[in-house]
Motif scaffolding. Structure first.
Motif, PDB file in Angstrom:
ATOM      1  N   VAL A 163       0.841  -1.204   0.000  1.00 20.17           N
ATOM      2  CA  VAL A 163       0.000   0.000   0.000  1.00 20.17           C
ATOM      3  C   VAL A 163       0.874   1.251   0.000  1.00 20.17           C
ATOM      4  O   VAL A 163       0.581   2.219  -0.709  1.00 20.17           O
ATOM      5  N   MET A 164       1.956   1.229   0.764  1.00 20.40           N
ATOM      6  CA  MET A 164       2.869   2.390   0.788  1.00 20.40           C
ATOM      7  C   MET A 164       3.449   2.658  -0.595  1.00 20.40           C
ATOM      8  O   MET A 164       3.493   3.801  -1.049  1.00 20.40           O
ATOM      9  N   PHE A 165       3.916   1.607  -1.269  1.00 23.72           N
ATOM     10  CA  PHE A 165       4.450   1.772  -2.624  1.00 23.72           C
ATOM     11  C   PHE A 165       3.373   2.316  -3.563  1.00 23.72           C
ATOM     12  O   PHE A 165       3.628   3.187  -4.383  1.00 23.72           O
ATOM     13  N   GLU A 166       2.172   1.788  -3.448  1.00 21.44           N
ATOM     14  CA  GLU A 166       1.089   2.221  -4.335  1.00 21.44           C
ATOM     15  C   GLU A 166       0.733   3.687  -4.093  1.00 21.44           C
ATOM     16  O   GLU A 166       0.552   4.456  -5.040  1.00 21.44           O
ATOM     17  N   LEU A 167       0.633   4.077  -2.835  1.00 19.09           N
ATOM     18  CA  LEU A 167       0.326   5.478  -2.527  1.00 19.09           C
ATOM     19  C   LEU A 167       1.400   6.411  -3.074  1.00 19.09           C
ATOM     20  O   LEU A 167       1.100   7.483  -3.603  1.00 19.09           O
ATOM     21  N   GLU A 168       2.627   5.984  -2.950  1.00 20.50           N
ATOM     22  CA  GLU A 168       3.732   6.797  -3.479  1.00 20.50           C
ATOM     23  C   GLU A 168       3.680   6.854  -5.000  1.00 20.50           C
ATOM     24  O   GLU A 168       3.897   7.905  -5.599  1.00 20.50           O
ATOM     25  N   THR A 169       3.343   5.737  -5.629  1.00 15.92           N
ATOM     26  CA  THR A 169       3.291   5.669  -7.088  1.00 15.92           C
ATOM     27  C   THR A 169       2.202   6.567  -7.660  1.00 15.92           C
ATOM     28  O   THR A 169       2.413   7.252  -8.651  1.00 15.92           O
ATOM     29  N   VAL A 170       1.023   6.561  -7.044  1.00 17.83           N
ATOM     30  CA  VAL A 170      -0.095   7.352  -7.566  1.00 17.83           C
ATOM     31  C   VAL A 170      -0.130   8.756  -6.970  1.00 17.83           C
ATOM     32  O   VAL A 170      -1.079   9.500  -7.194  1.00 17.83           O
TER      33      VAL A 170
END
Length: 175
Positions: free
Chosen positions: A48-55
């Protein structure tokens, strides 16, 4: 964009995968060890952390994101140590492959110019890691370890669709 608008615009298959991964935390807590439940929880948070950073939708600043991610990585390393201590070699092998994938993702986020210069090598390393992860699914299936095989396959789908954006990744072969 408000949180509600973001949630409604987020692809439903990504939400379904996140829901299944979250369900796995409960399944591992009920049917397996505390170590595997903690392992599943920490990896879901990291995803989730990676995804939040990505988007670009993180409620945290970059320093806080890195601090949280570093804390999660410490917990993952401790879980890995318990797998080594308990001679759980499939879990050790699986963890090493996931560590390799995280290193590749970190390189992509932190040093994009390095990856731009070595695009083909990065692509080949990522393919090799995913092939290894698929091999882990096969290994668990041969041992009739259905939950771990299902979980591994779900994680491959999660990182392939959510993090790596497999459709974009496959385009690299045409460049």
């Amino acid at each position: 964009m408000s949180n509600a608008e973001f949630f409604l615009s987020y692809p439903k298959f990504k939400l379904a995968i996140l829901a299944l991964l979250t369900l796995n935390i409960g399944i591992y807590a009920a049917l397996d060890t505390l170590t595997t439940a903690v392992d599943a929880l920490v990896w879901v948070i990291l995803l989730v952390m990676f995804e939040l950073e990505t988007v670009k939708a993180s409620p945290f600043n970059e320093t806080t994101l890195h601090a949280i991610r570093n804390g999660l990585i410490v917990v993952i390393a401790l879980v890995f140590g318990s797998y080594v201590r308990d001679n759980e070699w499939l879990d050790v092998s699986n963890s090493l492959l996931w560590f390799a994938l995280i290193v590749l993702l970190e390189l992509e986020v932190r040093w994009p110019s390095l990856l731009a210069r070595h695009r083909r090598l990065f692509w080949l390393m990522t393919v090799a890691v995913f092939v290894g992860l698929i091999g882990m699914v096969v290994a668990w299936l041969t041992q009739s370890d259905w939950l771990d095989a299902y979980d591994a396959l779900l994680w491959i789908a999660a990182f392939g669709v959510i993090e790596v954006d497999i459709f974009h990744f496959l385009q690299l072969t045409r460049d």
